[in-house]
Write a protein that holds these residues in place. Structure first.
Motif, PDB file in Angstrom:
ATOM      1  N   GLU A  64       0.859  -1.183   0.000  1.00  0.00           N
ATOM      2  CA  GLU A  64       0.000   0.000   0.000  1.00  0.00           C
ATOM      3  C   GLU A  64       0.894   1.231   0.000  1.00  0.00           C
ATOM      4  OE1 GLU A  64      -2.202  -0.383   3.720  1.00  0.00           O
ATOM      5  OE2 GLU A  64      -0.535   0.531   4.809  1.00  0.00           O
ATOM      6  N   ASN A  65       0.323   2.374  -0.328  1.00  0.00           N
ATOM      7  CA  ASN A  65       1.027   3.657  -0.238  1.00  0.00           C
ATOM      8  C   ASN A  65       2.386   3.658  -0.934  1.00  0.00           C
ATOM      9  OD1 ASN A  65      -1.120   4.445   1.325  1.00  0.00           O
ATOM     10  ND2 ASN A  65      -0.068   4.045   3.256  1.00  0.00           N
ATOM     11  N   PHE A  67       4.607   5.698  -3.175  1.00  0.00           N
ATOM     12  CA  PHE A  67       4.610   7.096  -3.588  1.00  0.00           C
ATOM     13  C   PHE A  67       5.892   7.470  -4.322  1.00  0.00           C
ATOM     14  CE2 PHE A  67       2.093   7.481   0.499  1.00  0.00           C
ATOM     15  CZ  PHE A  67       0.871   7.620  -0.137  1.00  0.00           C
TER      16      PHE A  67
ATOM     17  N   VAL B  74      -1.432  13.687  -2.973  1.00  0.00           N
ATOM     18  CA  VAL B  74      -2.284  13.065  -1.948  1.00  0.00           C
ATOM     19  C   VAL B  74      -2.443  14.010  -0.763  1.00  0.00           C
ATOM     20  CG1 VAL B  74      -2.523  11.103  -0.383  1.00  0.00           C
ATOM     21  CG2 VAL B  74      -1.582  10.765  -2.684  1.00  0.00           C
ATOM     22  N   ASN B 301      -3.760   4.139   1.635  1.00  0.00           N
ATOM     23  CA  ASN B 301      -4.262   4.093   3.014  1.00  0.00           C
ATOM     24  C   ASN B 301      -3.509   5.101   3.872  1.00  0.00           C
ATOM     25  OD1 ASN B 301      -5.785   1.930   2.085  1.00  0.00           O
ATOM     26  ND2 ASN B 301      -4.338   0.397   2.828  1.00  0.00           N
ATOM     27  N   PRO B 302      -3.943   6.350   3.918  1.00  0.00           N
ATOM     28  CA  PRO B 302      -3.124   7.390   4.552  1.00  0.00           C
ATOM     29  C   PRO B 302      -2.890   7.182   6.059  1.00  0.00           C
ATOM     30  CG  PRO B 302      -5.237   8.284   3.766  1.00  0.00           C
ATOM     31  CD  PRO B 302      -5.152   6.888   3.271  1.00  0.00           C
ATOM     32  N   TRP B 306      -0.598  10.192   9.583  1.00  0.00           N
ATOM     33  CA  TRP B 306      -0.263  11.082   8.450  1.00  0.00           C
ATOM     34  C   TRP B 306      -1.330  12.166   8.283  1.00  0.00           C
ATOM     35  CZ3 TRP B 306      -0.446  10.016   2.498  1.00  0.00           C
ATOM     36  CH2 TRP B 306       0.329  10.968   1.835  1.00  0.00           C
TER      37      TRP B 306
END
Ligand code: ZN
Lengths: 101, 496
Positions: A64-65, A67, B74, B301-302, B306
């Motif tokens: 996930e995530n 970036f 984001v 999924n922040p 965060w």
């Protein structure tokens, strides 16, 4: 295989073809209906699995995530950009008029 | 001119009242994020460059290229979600499939059933509220230019595509269908724009296309519970077009129904020249976007930590900044009449210099008026005003040492000459202080010189006040304070 039962109708094939802006001959419709039905039938075998205790996932890899930092890198040279364009004008891609009504 | 706009507005209100219909409007607002790079690639996010100079295999949709999510985009999307009172949640990306040459991959990466921000609201200045269904991340398309000899969109003979804009990060903000008129739509877009610009995530420039509005409009008879068939008007890029397009569309749909026809669900385009909406395409086929999860991207999924950090690092919300100014004006009698000036002050980013100036002791009402009127014409300079010198100037005006006119003159010089002190500006402008003592001396001299006029004034002829003010203005070369002259005259009348 799935000779007796088709997983996709001719109407659905024509609909998808229209969305993809494809003009199919009757012959092609028959051919692709069978081929697409085979593919869907193959994928449909998954429904035979017992998945009651498996939660839905959006992605097969458990990540996930992922970036990227917001840092500018060089874009590609304009001559390369339009190199494969069938037609261009003033560094722009030239296409047929897109408003058809 | 305000007149025509008001006439149109009232026309539509009257028209709806007469026909017994009401309008239901939902807006989709696309805003570009102010990131350095695009959403999926490291090409520069910039407006107004030579065509196709800010592109790479990813944003050109070349085979084998893969998207990687821009972290800053984001963060900005989350800022917008927080500012719109949304729930920020775990989300995924979907492919929205359609064929259009400005979309080089033949699909747009967007968010579908699980957007990053959901269920918020915007409070309007008049106290009304508009629900926010979602505010999701997606990529912008390229820019197409239609050309033809006539210049009319429906007669274009070819289309040119510039992909510099393709892949620029967008947040699409979808309102609930809570809007009932073109005026309310404009108020919502204005407030929404101010809110999101204050987050620093976007610049909200409608005229440059960094903020674009699609309007979904339907009408129904007031007594009907079911909503009417809606039409979507695409790409409205000014508040004026938004208002006109909605009014035109309301009238068109009601006329349609009244003449026994049905409203057909379709996408329409607002033609600025004709001042009307025209059919772009009917919905039947275009609706079928065959969304499916984007296999080249992993879930977003922040997480609470965060989100908290983004909240902490975010500039103060618009509503908090207005509240800060309102707090500084607590003591002011006229605060209710000053609410719109407070909103303007914050929108112009002059609340910080206001806060510093009032902090030194300047009168908040005068500071607010000067900043939102005179200083608003030179807003860059106004943001850089020296709060100490500005506060001193306001103090002179508050103490009646200088007139309002003098104060405005000095302020305009102060904005042009940020390095000069108040004292230097006053001496350069030959400003003579007509305070209580100087003005009283002038008034007394005049009473002596014009005994007949003063006698009439004493008998209660208040028109003579204007004569005295005129005389004193002449004697003082326009520098005296008329309000103070009146006060002193009144005092003198009671003395004699
Ligand atoms: Zn790129």
């Amino acid at each position: 295989m799935t000779q007796d039962k088709s997983f996709i109708s001719k109407e659905q094939v024509l609909h998808v073809a229209a969305l993809a802006k494809l003009n199919l001959s009757d012959q092609e419709v028959t051919k692709f209906t069978a081929q697409l039905s085979d593919i869907l039938g193959y994928a449909n075998e998954l429904s035979e699995l017992e998945l009651k205790d498996v939660s839905p996932t959006a992605h097969p890899i458990e990540l996930e995530n992922v970036f990227r930092d917001d840092t500018v890198l060089k874009s590609i040279d304009n001559s390369k950009v339009i190199q494969n364009a069938p037609e261009s004008l003033n560094s722009q891609f030239k296409v047929p008029p897109i408003l058809d009504d | 001119m305000e007149m025509p706009a008001n006439t149109v507005k009232n026309d539509i209100e009257d028209f709806l009242k007469d026909t017994g219909f009401e309008a239901t409007i939902g807006l989709e607002v696309h805003c570009e994020l102010k990131t350095a790079t695009k959403l999926w690639c490291s090409c520069k996010n910039s407006f107004g460059n030579e065509p196709n100079t800010l592109v790479c295999p990813v944003c050109l949709g070349l085979p084998g290229s893969l998207p990687v999510l821009n972290k800053r985009a984001v963060e900005y999307a989350i800022r917008i979600g927080l500012a719109l009172n949304c729930t920020v949640q775990n989300s995924i990306f979907h492919r929205k499939n359609y064929f259009y040459p400005d979309m080089p991959k033949d699909f747009q990466i967007s968010q579908y059933d699980i957007p990053i921000n959901a269920d918020g609201y915007v409070t309007l200045p008049d106290g009304g509220s508009v629900g926010i269904v979602r505010a999701h991340i997606e990529e912008d398309t390229g820019k197409s230019t239609h050309f033809s000899a006539s210049g009319r969109i429906h007669e274009s003979s070819a289309t040119l595509i510039d992909y510099n804009r393709a892949g620029i990060p967008l947040v699409e903000i979808v309102s609930a269908p809570d809007i009932t008129s073109s005026e309310m739509a404009k108020a919502y877009v204005t407030e929404l724009r101010n809110i999101i610009v204050a987050t620093g995530a976007t610049d909200g420039k409608m005229e440059e296309g960094s903020m674009r509005v699609d309007a979904n409009v339907s009408v129904k008879r007031i007594q009907d519970s079911e909503l009417g068939t809606r039409c979507e008007i695409k790409n409205l890029n000014s508040l004026r077009s938004l208002g006109k397009a909605i009014n035109y569309e309301i009238k068109r749909q009601v006329d349609n129904i009244l003449s026994g026809q049905k409203v057909v669900q379709q996408t329409r385009h607002f033609n600025e020249d004709l001042n009307q909406t025209v059919t772009l395409r009917t919905k039947e086929e275009a609706e079928d976007y065959r969304y499916f999860p984007e296999p080249d991207l992993v879930p977003l999924n922040p997480g609470a930590a965060w989100i908290e950090q983004i909240k902490a690092e975010m500039p103060p919300l618009l509503i908090e900044r207005r509240r800060m100014v309102q707090d500084l004006m607590r003591e002011t009698q006229e605060i209710d009449q000053l609410q719109s000036a407070i909103a303007i002050l914050v929108d112009l980013n002059l609340d910080s210099v206001f806060k510093q100036t009032v902090g030194i002791g300047a009168n908040p009402t005068i500071a607010l008026k000067r900043l939102t009127n005179e200083a608003a014409n030179a807003v860059e300079a106004a943001r850089n005003l020296n709060p100490e010198q500005f506060a001193k100037l306001i103090q002179l005006e508050t103490d009646n040492k200088i007139s309002t006119t003098q104060s405005k003159t000095i302020l305009s010089k102060m904005l042009e000459n940020p390095d000069k002190t108040l004292d230097i500006l006053i001496s350069e402008l030959n400003i003579v202080s007509f305070g209580e003592a100087e003005t009283t001396a002038l008034v007394e001299q005049l009473i002596k010189d014009k005994p007949d006029e003063f006698e009439r004034f004493k008998q209660g002829d208040d028109k003579v006040t204007q004569f005295f003010i005129g005389q004193i203005m002449r004697l003082s070369k326009g520098q005296a304070n008329g309000k103070l002259v009146t006060e002193i005259l009144m005092k003198k009348r009671n003395q004699f």
